[in-house]
Design an enzyme around this catalytic site. Structure first.
Site, mmCIF file in Angstrom:
data_model
loop_
_atom_site.group_PDB
_atom_site.id
_atom_site.type_symbol
_atom_site.label_atom_id
_atom_site.label_comp_id
_atom_site.label_asym_id
_atom_site.label_seq_id
_atom_site.Cartn_x
_atom_site.Cartn_y
_atom_site.Cartn_z
ATOM 1 N N GLY A 179 41.046 51.408 37.003
ATOM 2 C CA GLY A 179 41.073 49.939 36.916
ATOM 3 C C GLY A 179 40.706 49.304 38.229
ATOM 4 O O GLY A 179 40.202 49.966 39.132
ATOM 5 N N ASN A 180 40.932 48.005 38.343
ATOM 6 C CA ASN A 180 40.634 47.303 39.591
ATOM 7 C C ASN A 180 41.623 46.162 39.800
ATOM 8 O O ASN A 180 42.489 45.934 38.957
ATOM 9 C CB ASN A 180 39.188 46.809 39.596
ATOM 10 C CG ASN A 180 38.922 45.856 38.448
ATOM 11 O OD1 ASN A 180 39.459 44.761 38.406
ATOM 12 N ND2 ASN A 180 38.127 46.295 37.479
ATOM 13 N N ARG A 181 41.496 45.462 40.934
ATOM 14 C CA ARG A 181 42.531 44.505 41.345
ATOM 15 C C ARG A 181 42.330 43.103 40.788
ATOM 16 O O ARG A 181 43.072 42.186 41.158
ATOM 17 C CB ARG A 181 42.566 44.415 42.878
ATOM 18 C CG ARG A 181 43.102 45.662 43.535
ATOM 19 C CD ARG A 181 43.043 45.517 45.044
ATOM 20 N NE ARG A 181 43.805 44.382 45.532
ATOM 21 C CZ ARG A 181 43.581 43.764 46.690
ATOM 22 N NH1 ARG A 181 42.603 44.165 47.477
ATOM 23 N NH2 ARG A 181 44.319 42.744 47.067
ATOM 24 N N SER A 182 41.357 42.893 39.914
ATOM 25 C CA SER A 182 41.116 41.533 39.418
ATOM 26 C C SER A 182 42.354 40.980 38.714
ATOM 27 O O SER A 182 42.958 41.641 37.882
ATOM 28 C CB SER A 182 39.940 41.564 38.438
ATOM 29 O OG SER A 182 39.818 40.315 37.823
ATOM 30 N N ALA A 223 35.709 41.673 36.184
ATOM 31 C CA ALA A 223 35.406 42.826 37.035
ATOM 32 C C ALA A 223 35.302 44.021 36.102
ATOM 33 O O ALA A 223 36.307 44.521 35.586
ATOM 34 C CB ALA A 223 36.517 43.022 38.054
#
Ligand code: CTP
Length: 415
Positions: free
Chosen positions: A213-216, A286
């Site tokens: 995943g990512n930090r969005s 993102a």
């Protein structure tokens, strides 16, 4: 600048002392207008000392000077911090039973509110409806932030920090926005348009309990959807994973339909559907560039040894939407870039805009502490000729409005 700071009855009033101090230190003429309830938290003596001006809550003092109207008409900016749920309701109804209520009705200056309340009150349909009304009138809303609340609970409802409120409010004035008081007229320049916006971060499963995943946080995309709807558009907001509470306001908007997705493939399918009828498509999500080639059907265990994940590339959703665009459709991309300076940021943005073929690219500087998980943002907007058409900073709502201003300036989708 002549700034009126309205203070209403919440514990965050103690932080507003710092806001007033900052404004005064920066050379502004500040008049504090507390409500009677606000004075239970911080007293008149403190407000007079920090603002260096007399303080009253009553419309019956200084009658000869018509002080109640004078404050509102003299103001270049009105900030209400903290703005309680009760205050937002009073403002939405246009009630004028004290000096702050009268000042807010008398002013044509921009009005910025910093809400502070318990999460349950913030999420209540009445509060959200009142905010919607205020936004439609052009009132600027800063926050609330997410975090610990009085009483040990946690969630959206904390007043944002005083310096952040000051920066956001001054940015509103610097941009010369339309008046935000009751006399302020909200823009309806996207009325009749259909808009598709993606937001949040996609998650690519590794096994039933893990993902890439990512930090969005999803805040910028939600703000874009909210702003478009406030300006009259019908919006489909395709939301991947977002922080708690981020979608609350947008999902209550009568012109926003929220579609929840998880993976890049799901997001691609939902955005392709939404884009089929959209006049403007904005990809703020993102998107994970890679997914795991083979998702493990059961949990990967330590006893099986260190896993070697084979990745395969996800489709470039935005490039696909550009390739399949409807005639006259306008496409907006967002680029998250790490860059040493503005020149490098714009250069990277230009290359990405050309690669994606979008009409507008919002280039966003990100780092360990910029761009993600904050309420503030800054983007440089590049058009199809690679010209910088705007450099927008402020809250994510301010940035959202700047993006829609640029879309309107491009002109093409406006019927
Ligand atoms: N995007 C997309 N599909 C992907 C990756 C990105 O539609 N698989 C979109 C994003 O929503 C955004 C834009 O493309 O609007 C730019 O995303 P960004 O992550 O900055 O660029 P990438 O294309 O992933 O390139 P890189 O990671 O090399 O910077």
């Amino acid at each position: 600048m002549f700034v009126v700071v309205g203070v209403t009855g919440g514990i965050a009033a103690y932080k507003t002392v710092q806001l007033v101090r900052t404004l005064v230190t920066n050379g502004h003429e500040v008049h504090v207008v507390p409500t009677v309830d606000a004075l239970r938290f911080v007293g008149t003596a403190t407000w007079e000392a920090v603002s260096r001006n007399p303080v009253t809550t009553s419309v019956h003092e200084d009658v000869a000077q018509v002080r109640h109207v004078a404050l509102g008409t003299s103001a270049d900016l009105v900030i209400v911090a903290p703005a309680t749920a009760h205050t937002l309701a009073r403002m939405a109804a246009g009630l004028a039973d004290d000096l702050l209520g009268v000042t807010l009705l008398a002013t044509t200056a921009p009005v910025v509110v910093a809400p502070a309340m318990h999460t349950a009150m913030w999420e209540h349909a009445a509060t959200q409806q009142n905010l919607h009304t205020l936004r439609e009138r052009g009132v600027h809303v800063v926050g609330p932030a997410d975090g610990p609340l009085t009483g040990g609970d946690s969630g959206p409802g904390r007043m944002v920090e005083p310096d952040e409120i000051a920066a956001a409010a001054l940015a509103v004035v610097a941009r010369g926005d339309a008046a935000g008081g009751v006399s302020g007229k909200a823009r309806h320049d996207l009325a009749g348009l259909s808009v598709a916006v993606s937001t949040g971060g996609t998650r690519e499963p590794i096994d039933p309990v893990r993902f890439l995943g990512n930090r969005s946080s999803g805040r910028q995309g939600a703000a874009l959807a909210q702003a478009a709807a406030d300006r009259g558009a019908d919006v489909t907001l395709v939301a991947a994973h977002v922080d708690d509470g981020v979608l609350t306001e947008a999902s209550r908007h009568p012109r926003v339909a929220v579609v929840r997705v998880s993976t890049a493939a799901e997001l691609q399918s939902a955005m392709t559907d939404a884009a089929a009828t959209a006049d403007v498509v904005a990809m703020v999500a993102a998107v994970a560039d890679y997914r795991v080639a083979a998702i493990a059907p059961g949990k990967l265990r330590k006893e099986d040894g260190i896993p070697r994940l084979e990745l395969v590339e996800n489709p470039d959703i935005l490039a696909g939407l550009v390739a399949g665009r409807r005639p006259g459709q306008l496409l907006v991309g967002f680029a998250a870039e790490t860059a040493a300076d503005d020149a490098e940021l714009v250069e990277r943005g230009r290359r990405k805009r050309a690669r994606k073929g979008v009409d507008l690219l919002a280039v966003n500087r990100v780092s360990w502490d910029e761009g993600f998980e904050t309420t503030e943002n800054r983007v440089v907007l590049l058009d199809a000729h690679d010209e910088v058409v705007a450099d927008a900073a402020g809250t994510k709502c301010d940035v959202a409005d700047a993006v829609w201003d640029a879309v309107v300036a491009l002109g093409s989708p406006v019927r």
